[in-house]
Design an enzyme around this catalytic site. Structure first.
Site, PDB file in Angstrom:
ATOM      1  N   HIS A 234      36.320  47.349  38.925  1.00 26.58           N
ATOM      2  CA  HIS A 234      36.293  47.509  37.461  1.00 26.58           C
ATOM      3  C   HIS A 234      35.382  48.636  36.956  1.00 26.58           C
ATOM      4  O   HIS A 234      34.383  48.389  36.287  1.00 26.58           O
ATOM      5  CB  HIS A 234      35.960  46.186  36.760  1.00 26.58           C
ATOM      6  CG  HIS A 234      34.859  45.340  37.344  1.00 26.58           C
ATOM      7  ND1 HIS A 234      33.680  45.853  37.815  1.00 26.58           N
ATOM      8  CD2 HIS A 234      34.768  44.004  37.508  1.00 26.58           C
ATOM      9  CE1 HIS A 234      32.913  44.871  38.249  1.00 26.58           C
ATOM     10  NE2 HIS A 234      33.554  43.742  38.071  1.00 26.58           N
ATOM     11  N   ASP A 304      40.603  41.336  36.680  1.00 23.26           N
ATOM     12  CA  ASP A 304      39.314  40.658  36.508  1.00 23.26           C
ATOM     13  C   ASP A 304      39.474  39.460  35.554  1.00 23.26           C
ATOM     14  O   ASP A 304      38.611  39.204  34.719  1.00 23.26           O
ATOM     15  CB  ASP A 304      38.235  41.628  36.011  1.00 23.26           C
ATOM     16  CG  ASP A 304      36.827  41.065  36.164  1.00 23.26           C
ATOM     17  OD1 ASP A 304      36.682  39.953  36.707  1.00 23.26           O
ATOM     18  OD2 ASP A 304      35.875  41.727  35.721  1.00 23.26           O
TER      19      ASP A 304
END
Ligand code: DOR
Length: 441
Positions: A234, A304
């Site tokens: 991320h 995520d």
């Protein structure tokens, strides 16, 4: 004599690593058995997919499904239901559950819980810690293990290896690619006073660009020193993306749909729903992450998916929990970028299926090719819908995209040739199996 197959998906368009073209697809024993014009072949079932695109099954390499221990937010059944409703055929699940996934017993427990309950393919990361470092070479090779995940900055849960020596010790002993949450813990601690009570827009001020950049610099240096392969999860800053472009020999890179789609102007309307680690930042960073997508720096997308209940999200900042749902909205949000010309369909396939298979060495997945598992995300690229909280199958029942119009929708999720989701209905529940990896076959 004409061939006979179990099932033929007929009249569709296949998007694969070699382009987009009209093709039928036949399945036998769960595998792709033939591609091309199969008008003369017969099958137990013919599924007409005219007007639809068949993509290699979307693999979401970063989700938090919260079981065991935090099942008021999500569990393996509800999380994987959300996945297949959104067109995702497989997930890698994160170790910050309770107990933490840091032992062979905890991994086996997750696999046992998944068996017969998870609707999609799955693997589980093992958390790397100061305590289990000696066991990691064995743990990372267990069936159903996606590899080692290390939190260098603290987030939800207690997993943390904040020091260079701890990370070095892990990188020295492991053989597979390890995944990292890269935010510099000492800097996060030093800056805690910058959190403004009640104001989630101070989240990216606290967890600033330098916290991410500093940690990623440390991590890459440690990977070079030890000769290990790292996967940086991320990415939230333009600076890290530029930096990682110079280190692609050791590092692979993940971008998330939310860092590519949302920006800090939305704290005003979404409030703590936008609160995530690492944070959603300014449009300049969002565009810097797109630069990484366009320049080929980004290897994979991961959602995520980090569900918390609305009540947990609504605590006043900074007591509010960090994380948002994402596994179910991944495909429509990214297909909308395709519809708007920001991303080619081929690059989407690269990021969502071929990329995960390549960097994690997943066996028999990641492309629609004879002999590969028939995992297919069936999409209608023209379908216009509006995402709503009501559609969200996650136990937490909310999405930051509530009310957002999209163009492009998963109408089917096919796993090993079986229709698991079709037209928004879960038609084959509980048949997900563990991924197999080349390193641990
Ligand atoms: O915001 C986040 N929430 N980031 C993470 O890395 C962990 C996640 C969670 O588990 O809630």
């Amino acid at each position: 004599m004409a061939e006979t197959y179990d099932r033929i998906f007929k009249n569709g368009t296949i998007a694969n690593q070699d382009g987009v073209h009209r093709s039928d697809l036949a399945v036998k024993d769960g595998k792709v058995a033939a591609l091309g014009d199969l008008s003369r072949a017969s099958a137990g079932e013919i599924v007409d997919v005219r007007g639809l695109h068949l993509l290699p099954g979307v693999i979401d390499t970063q989700v938090h499904f919260r079981e065991p221990g935090l099942t008021h937010k999500e569990d393996l059944e509800t999380g994987s239901r959300a996945a297949v409703m959104g067109g995702v055929t497989g997930v890698f699940e994160m170790p910050n559950t309770n107990p933490l996934t840091v032992t062979a017993e905890a991994l086996e427990d997750k696999l046992a819980r998944a068996n017969g309950r998870m609707h999609c393919e799955h693997a589980f990361f093992i958390g790397g810690t100061h305590e289990n470092v000696a066991d990691l070479p064995d743990l990372e090779r267990l069936p159903g293990c996606a590899g080692v995940k290390v939190f260098m900055g603290s987030s939800t849960g207690s997993l943390l290896v904040e020091d260079d020596e701890g990370v070095r010790n892990i990188l020295r002993v492991i053989r597979r690619r390890a995944a990292f949450h890269s935010e510099d813990e000492p800097r996060l601690n030093d800056r805690k006073h910058l959190r403004v009570p009640g104001d989630p827009s101070s989240h990216p001020v606290w967890r600033d660009v330098e916290a991410a950049m500093k940690c990623t610099r440390r991590l890459v240096a440690l990977a070079r020193e030890t000769g290990a392969r790292i996967h940086v999860l991320h990415i939230s800053t333009a600076e890290e993306m530029r930096f990682l472009a110079d280190h692609k020999d050791v590092a692979t890179v993940e971008a998330t749909p939310h860092h590519l789609t949302l920006d800090d102007t939305l704290y005003a309307t979404l409030g703590t729903k936008l609160q995530m680690n690492p944070p959603v930042r300014s449009a300049l960073h969002r565009d810097g992450i797109w630069w990484g997508v366009h320049q080929g720096v980004v290897d994979v997308l991961g959602s995520d998916h980090a569900p918390h209940t609305l009540e947990e999200k609504e605590h006043p900042y900074p007591e509010s929990h960090s994380g948002m749902t994402g596994v179910q909205t991944y495909v429509p949000i990214m297909l909308t970028h395709v519809a708007h010309g920001r991303l080619s369909l081929e690059r989407f396939v690269d990021l969502s299926s071929a990329g995960p298979a390549r960097i994690f060495n997943i066996a028999s997945k990641g492309r629609l090719a004879v002999g590969f598992d028939a995992d297919i995300t069936v999409v209608d690229l023209k379908k216009k819908k509006t995402i709503t909280n009501q559609w969200i199958a996650s136990r937490s029942q909310w999405t930051p995209y509530d009310g957002v119009p999209v163009e492009g929708w998963a109408v089917g999720t096919v796993i090993r040739g079986q229709r698991v989701m079709w037209d928004g209905e879960l038609v084959t529940p509980g048949a997900g199996a563990p991924f197999r990896f080349l390193e641990t076959l």
